[in-house]
Enzyme design. Structure first.
Site, mmCIF file in Angstrom:
data_model
loop_
_atom_site.group_PDB
_atom_site.id
_atom_site.type_symbol
_atom_site.label_atom_id
_atom_site.label_comp_id
_atom_site.label_asym_id
_atom_site.label_seq_id
_atom_site.Cartn_x
_atom_site.Cartn_y
_atom_site.Cartn_z
ATOM 1 N N LYS A 1 3.036 -3.790 6.419
ATOM 2 C CA LYS A 1 3.141 -4.104 4.991
ATOM 3 C C LYS A 1 4.601 -4.019 4.535
ATOM 4 O O LYS A 1 5.077 -4.855 3.771
ATOM 5 C CB LYS A 1 2.268 -3.149 4.168
ATOM 6 C CG LYS A 1 0.771 -3.451 4.248
ATOM 7 C CD LYS A 1 0.446 -4.768 3.559
ATOM 8 C CE LYS A 1 -1.047 -5.038 3.498
ATOM 9 N NZ LYS A 1 -1.350 -6.387 2.945
ATOM 10 N N TYR B 1 -0.169 -0.053 9.979
ATOM 11 C CA TYR B 1 -0.525 -0.814 8.776
ATOM 12 C C TYR B 1 0.604 -0.750 7.755
ATOM 13 O O TYR B 1 1.056 -1.770 7.228
ATOM 14 C CB TYR B 1 -1.815 -0.232 8.194
ATOM 15 C CG TYR B 1 -2.239 -0.777 6.855
ATOM 16 C CD1 TYR B 1 -2.824 -2.034 6.742
ATOM 17 C CD2 TYR B 1 -2.083 -0.015 5.702
ATOM 18 C CE1 TYR B 1 -3.232 -2.519 5.506
ATOM 19 C CE2 TYR B 1 -2.499 -0.484 4.467
ATOM 20 C CZ TYR B 1 -3.073 -1.740 4.377
ATOM 21 O OH TYR B 1 -3.477 -2.217 3.156
ATOM 22 N N SER C 1 0.803 -1.222 0.000
ATOM 23 C CA SER C 1 0.000 0.000 0.000
ATOM 24 C C SER C 1 0.832 1.267 0.000
ATOM 25 O O SER C 1 1.963 1.298 0.497
ATOM 26 C CB SER C 1 -0.880 -0.018 1.251
ATOM 27 O OG SER C 1 -1.476 1.243 1.457
#
Lengths: 320, 320
Positions: free
Chosen positions: B152, B148, B124
């Protein structure tokens, strides 16, 4: 001031302990307590007025560090690691020691409410790799081409995230290749960089497994230890939005190292270096960048060596 | 051709499954088998001549995926994730789903000898952050400012390392913010970017929690699904020394999104958007870069949307 050190029996750990004891203070506070941790019991150190605890434990096991963390150290140096060639040879071992141990330590700091504890981890130039620019800077991507570097890069991300969340006060110093390490060769892919100077300086033979035109980014053990001290003394809010950065090494080629050896110890010493290419070592080391601008570290007050000759002289002075 | 998909019940997973079934082939081979995995049993799909297995399981538990990996899928899409705001709210949950699941999957691929399996993971734009240059490129550091993104980025490093070691054939696509997602708002910090278009287009009210001058890097669901297909079709040796890169999104400001809404659906639709600043959402989203050069992805043949109007039109066509 209570300082805990993982990997305290290692090369850097022992030098850091000696330096801390000779200073007597860290971040303006008297050092009252040292907790030294390693797989084997760290050696006895002479320390007047400092309570020293030496512990042999496998810190990758969740919970093992709890008794240490319960004593709420003010500073934790996390130096425990499996070196590059060893991590390349054994993926599971590298993941456990180079990554899981960091994670367990962070989770432990969180569980014990050590938000204000300064956690200083050693990362490495080995975390860089791939299609790098001519000169690497603070915003160059980490695209490691070895498992050790990948594990260190993952640990950096986790320490930064825990610090950003206010769960610990982390700072990660990316170390250049350290020369000249005293002692014997080890399983680090960069071990030769010390060997080709150290062994001939001591009248012994050494093997150079890489081409002479290979350049490396290097720093002396003395400057690395000073950086570890400085890294713990910085205020967390000086560190900006990412808690990991490269230390200011200097760029030297293997040819320059050999020429400096010749200048210091003569043709006889130089003749002790046998050139024996090792593609496995070359592949790992040649992927590491050798030219950097280290603006963040310099702005934060970290200082490197002047030149290669200074590094050799410091070795001769320290080990004489 | 056997394809396994984690997160198959999710928004992207369901669209990918539909697209794979409508194509009938992947990388030039007929799709014979689909294994759809999620926390809840993925919905039934109509698939003539394709053996579809739907599994509800917690893939973060080591060993749970073994029966799937034992069937040696040719391609694995790893889409299972906890979204940004949810991972920020619950660190342990985010680590388990966004990182540990990736690790368990990689270790499982290694244990089952799936060196040739193409593992496609979605990463992302949220993995970027910190003191970024004006325009981000393929060698810009990942210094995520949310958990997050950190999780990732760690998964990317691990997939790259396993791929480099020849244990799996991984490729990681960093997704721009996806607009316009159909359905309802979710816990992604970027959820508003779909809401402020989707809800008014459907005659409903929406809340815009960020300033109008905020820019984002976006891609339509249609182009993301095409990228996932293309990502599995590329030969591993085309991917170079790092297996993760940004997809070619387009840069749009919130003001442009609202103006496009007005052009398509009138002042009435625009009036349905209420501006209600949310510092928590703004803090996460404003840390993501919005301007990129995506040379690697373009060279590899990935294609993005033409402009914002195309994205809105594609939504209206798909959801009409």
């Amino acid at each position: 001031m209570h300082i805990a050190i993982t990997g305290a029996a290692g090369f850097l750990g022992q030098r850091l302990v000696a330096r801390l004891l000779s200073r007597g203070t860290l971040a303006g506070q008297a050092i009252r307590r040292l907790t030294l941790i390693d797989m084997v019991e760290p050696p006895v150190v002479a320390a007047d007025g400092v309570e020293v605890t030496r512990l042999a434990m496998d810190i990758t096991e969740p919970g093992r560090l709890d008794p240490v963390l319960a004593t709420k150290p003010d500073v934790i140096y996390h130096l425990a690691a499996v070196v590059s060639a060893a991590a390349e040879a054994d993926l599971a071992l590298g993941m456990r020691v180079n990554f899981d141990a960091t994670r367990v330590l962070l989770e432990g700091c969180h569980a014990h409410g050590l938000a204000g504890t300064r956690l200083v981890m050693a990362s490495s130039v080995a975390a860089y790799g791939g299609e790098l620019p001519e000169v690497v800077d603070d915003m160059t991507a980490l695209q490691p081409q070895n498992s050790y570097g990948a594990q260190k890069a993952m640990s950096e991300l986790l320490i930064n995230d825990y610090s950003r969340r206010g769960l610990v006060d982390g700072r990660v110093l990316r170390l250049p290749t350290i020369i000249i390490r005293p002692g014997r060769p080890n399983a680090a892919a960069s071990s030769f960089a010390s060997s080709i100077l150290r062994e001939p300086l001591n009248g012994e033979a050494a093997v150079c497994p890489v081409p002479s035109d290979l350049s490396m980014f290097v720093m002396s053990p003395q400057k690395v230890v000073e950086a570890l001290i400085h890294g713990a003394e910085l205020a967390g809010d000086a560190l900006g939005s990412f808690r990991a950065f490269m230390l200011p090494g200097i760029t030297v080629s293997v040819a320059e190292m050999l020429e400096t050896l010749r200048q210091v110890a003569g043709d006889e010493a130089l003749a002790l270096v046998r050139h024996e290419p090792d593609p496995r070592i070359s592949a790992i080391v040649s992927a590491w960048p050798s030219r950097f601008t280290t603006r963040r570290a310099l702005e934060l007050g970290f200082r490197g060596d002047g030149d290669l000759r200074e590094i050799v002289d410091a070795y001769l002075k320290a080990e004489a």
